[in-house]
Scaffold this active site. Structure first.
Site, PDB file in Angstrom:
ATOM      1  N   TYR A 143      34.716  75.100  54.157  1.00 20.85           N
ATOM      2  CA  TYR A 143      35.227  73.655  54.663  1.00 20.85           C
ATOM      3  C   TYR A 143      36.557  73.294  53.982  1.00 20.85           C
ATOM      4  O   TYR A 143      36.661  73.659  52.857  1.00 20.85           O
ATOM      5  CB  TYR A 143      34.275  72.474  54.313  1.00 20.85           C
ATOM      6  CG  TYR A 143      34.927  71.382  54.771  1.00 20.85           C
ATOM      7  CD1 TYR A 143      35.189  70.264  53.520  1.00 20.85           C
ATOM      8  CD2 TYR A 143      34.949  70.893  56.114  1.00 20.85           C
ATOM      9  CE1 TYR A 143      35.657  68.955  54.045  1.00 20.85           C
ATOM     10  CE2 TYR A 143      35.477  69.519  56.256  1.00 20.85           C
ATOM     11  CZ  TYR A 143      35.993  68.547  55.197  1.00 20.85           C
ATOM     12  OH  TYR A 143      36.392  67.364  55.431  1.00 20.85           O
ATOM     13  N   ASP A 238      41.054  78.158  48.567  1.00 23.37           N
ATOM     14  CA  ASP A 238      41.135  76.729  48.485  1.00 23.37           C
ATOM     15  C   ASP A 238      40.132  76.612  47.431  1.00 23.37           C
ATOM     16  O   ASP A 238      39.131  76.668  47.252  1.00 23.37           O
ATOM     17  CB  ASP A 238      40.341  76.306  49.684  1.00 23.37           C
ATOM     18  CG  ASP A 238      39.936  74.769  49.801  1.00 23.37           C
ATOM     19  OD1 ASP A 238      39.433  74.481  50.670  1.00 23.37           O
ATOM     20  OD2 ASP A 238      39.998  74.125  48.859  1.00 23.37           O
ATOM     21  N   LYS A 266      40.231  66.714  44.053  1.00 24.84           N
ATOM     22  CA  LYS A 266      39.392  66.449  42.993  1.00 24.84           C
ATOM     23  C   LYS A 266      39.773  66.364  41.654  1.00 24.84           C
ATOM     24  O   LYS A 266      40.642  65.247  41.335  1.00 24.84           O
ATOM     25  CB  LYS A 266      38.155  67.383  43.519  1.00 24.84           C
ATOM     26  CG  LYS A 266      37.625  67.284  44.663  1.00 24.84           C
ATOM     27  CD  LYS A 266      36.418  68.331  44.949  1.00 24.84           C
ATOM     28  CE  LYS A 266      36.115  68.413  46.287  1.00 24.84           C
ATOM     29  NZ  LYS A 266      35.410  67.362  47.124  1.00 24.84           N
TER      30      LYS A 266
HETATM   31  P1  KE4 Z   1      39.418  66.132  50.960  1.00 26.25           P
HETATM   32  O1  KE4 Z   1      40.433  65.821  51.988  1.00 26.25           O
HETATM   33  O2  KE4 Z   1      38.064  65.605  51.141  1.00 26.25           O
HETATM   34  O3  KE4 Z   1      40.208  65.389  49.745  1.00 26.25           O
HETATM   35  O4  KE4 Z   1      39.410  67.791  50.640  1.00 26.25           O
HETATM   36  C1  KE4 Z   1      38.748  68.300  51.695  1.00 26.25           C
HETATM   37  C2  KE4 Z   1      38.182  69.708  50.912  1.00 26.25           C
HETATM   38  C3  KE4 Z   1      38.842  70.864  50.944  1.00 26.25           C
HETATM   39  N1  KE4 Z   1      38.497  72.070  50.410  1.00 26.25           N
HETATM   40  C4  KE4 Z   1      37.145  71.921  49.684  1.00 26.25           C
HETATM   41  C5  KE4 Z   1      36.725  73.161  49.155  1.00 26.25           C
HETATM   42  C6  KE4 Z   1      36.305  70.659  49.695  1.00 26.25           C
HETATM   43  O5  KE4 Z   1      35.143  71.001  49.494  1.00 26.25           O
HETATM   44  C7  KE4 Z   1      36.882  69.736  50.497  1.00 26.25           C
HETATM   45  C8  KE4 Z   1      36.163  68.345  50.472  1.00 26.25           C
HETATM   46  N2  KE4 Z   1      34.797  68.156  49.998  1.00 26.25           N
HETATM   47  C9  KE4 Z   1      33.855  67.486  50.437  1.00 26.25           C
HETATM   48  C10 KE4 Z   1      32.568  67.785  49.936  1.00 26.25           C
HETATM   49  N3  KE4 Z   1      32.102  69.047  50.085  1.00 26.25           N
HETATM   50  C11 KE4 Z   1      34.316  65.879  50.404  1.00 26.25           C
HETATM   51  C12 KE4 Z   1      33.226  64.917  50.532  1.00 26.25           C
HETATM   52  C13 KE4 Z   1      33.359  64.204  51.727  1.00 26.25           C
HETATM   53  O6  KE4 Z   1      34.039  64.800  52.824  1.00 26.25           O
HETATM   54  O7  KE4 Z   1      33.453  63.032  51.568  1.00 26.25           O
END
Ligand code: KE4
Length: 427
Positions: A143, A238, A266
């Protein structure tokens, strides 16, 4: 136990789609209403009904040093008194950029944005602009946020054009996203061969966290690096989840495999909205305003967010024993949970790398998306609610990773293990 949270959720659903601003928070994967958190401190969350939880989500990663960490909170308060946003360059952006570049190998420059999605989306555009190629290779189950190019579900087989797994993503977009299988180098090589000179980049979570935790098998990252070098493809790590967590320099440092562009989120924002992407100057100088690849943002480099991120990275840089400490705490937790589940003969697999850990209720090894979906979701739901009712807050989805914070004490870990042992009897 959750009366006030349920009342608040009912109100929220009237004015916010699904009552949440990010779907995974809605508890759809585990059932029941989400709990509303009023405040948090250290390793603990306090909900609107006065319940306390030991937190293993930590805002999905950022709170690596615990909630309301004083140096971060103080930095934000002091900065806010001077104004919250100017839309001009500020010195604090340069300070955090210099520190991040010092900590992360193989990068000369960094651009800050407002989320991990924005970081990954911008990095792919930069890779396409730099290589003048259009296709990207991603891995089923990885993701990278909700940008159109990433919301693509594998079709049948490994060598296929993806098909959108969200309405609103066009076929035109999907055709440029090719899907490979994590930990399967041959699936990548076949895609590269079938799309000779058309692939701009390979993007992956170098340690996957969005299928649960799935570490790269021996040689996988090195093999991707070789494939990219042989075919003039950029390798994009990523590290939104792994960055500043698995080592000060993230996976690049821990595994010694260099990426061409690395993305962050994060931890780098200390709990405020920050994403970033970084690379050697030859690539980053392709970005506007000095290069042709456009990328922008009103609140990118916001002074409050930069102050929070700078305070966080400074703590991590100056107290590098933190990384060993969270790894050791995670290993201790792993051993205790393993023992507790085995005692009650609960079918499970635990994946762990550093301070990333996940429990899969299946007997097979979990090495890719296909094996990750074999987990028993019913057992997971029972496990999740059993933990929650006993004051332990884990991710409300089997396809997530637990995030360990250094604020956790060994008493907290023992309490967690006790709860697992208590509920394992009934799983
Ligand atoms: P954000 O756009 O949510 O800040 O980041 C996206 C993203 C990109 N790459 C990785 C490896 C990630 O884990 C994420 C976002 N992680 C999720 C939890 N697995 C965020 C939680 C959510 O979607 O509310």
């Amino acid at each position: 136990m959750y009366k006030r949270s349920s009342e608040l959720f009912a109100e929220a659903k009237k004015v916010i789609p699904g009552g949440v601003n990010s779907p995974v928070r809605a508890f759809n994967a585990v059932g029941g209403d989400p709990i509303y958190i009023e405040r948090a401190e250290g390793a603990y969350l306090y909900d609107s009904d006065g319940n306390r939880y030991i937190d293993y989500i930590n805002s999905w990663g950022p709170m690596i040093l615990g909630h309301a960490y004083p140096p971060v909170v103080d930095a934000v308060i002091e900065k806010a008194k001077l104004g919250t946003s100017f839309g001009t360059p500020t010195e604090v952006e340069t300070k955090i950029a210099e520190l991040a570049i010092k900590m992360v190998p193989n990068v000369d420059k960094i651009r800050f944005v407002n989320s991990g999605t924005e970081a990954c989306m911008s990095a792919v555009r930069l890779a396409r602009g730099f290589t003048s190629r259009e296709k990207i290779i991603k891995f089923a189950g990885c993701y990278h946020g909700h940008s159109d190019s990433f919301l693509i579900q594998a079709g049948s087989g490994a060598i296929t054009f993806g098909t959108p797994n969200s309405p609103g993503v066009t076929q035109g977009t999907a055709k440029d996203t090719l899907l490979a299988t994590f930990n399967d180098l041959e699936s990548v090589r076949l895609l590269v061969e079938a799309n000779k000179d058309e692939v701009a980049c390979i993007i992956l979570e170098p340690v996957a966290g969005n299928m649960g935790c799935i570490p790269p098998q021996n040689g996988f990252l090195e093999g991707l690096r070789r494939l990219c070098d042989e075919n003039d493809i950029l390798l994009l790590f990523d590290e939104v989840m792994t960055g500043f967590r698995l080592a000060p320099g993230g996976v690049q440092e821990r595994f010694g495999v260099p990426a061409d562009i690395v993305m962050f989120g994060k931890v780098i924002g200390g709990g405020l909205p920050v994403g970033a992407f970084a690379a050697r100057s030859e690539i980053m100088d392709f970005l506007a305003p000095i290069g042709p690849v456009y990328q922008a943002g009103t609140l990118s480099g916001n002074p409050l967010a930069m102050a929070a991120g700078l305070a966080m990275l400074t703590e991590l840089d100056q107290n590098r024993n933190i990384f060993k400490s969270i790894d050791e705490k995670t290993a201790y937790l792993h051993k205790g949970i393993e023992t507790a589940l085995a005692k009650h003969e609960v079918k499970h697999t635990i994946n762990r790398l550093g301070s990333m850990i996940s429990i899969h209720f299946c007997e097979t090894e979990v090495v890719d998306f296909a094996s990750a979906v074999h987990g028993n979701n019913h057992t997971f739901k029972e496990f999740f609610h059993g933990m929650l009712e006993n004051g332990i807050y884990i991710a409300p989805s089997a396809f997530e990773t637990w995030f360990i914070t250094d604020a956790l004490s060994y008493e907290d870990l023992d309490k967690t293990i006790e709860v697992v042992e208590k509920i394992a009897r009934d799983l």
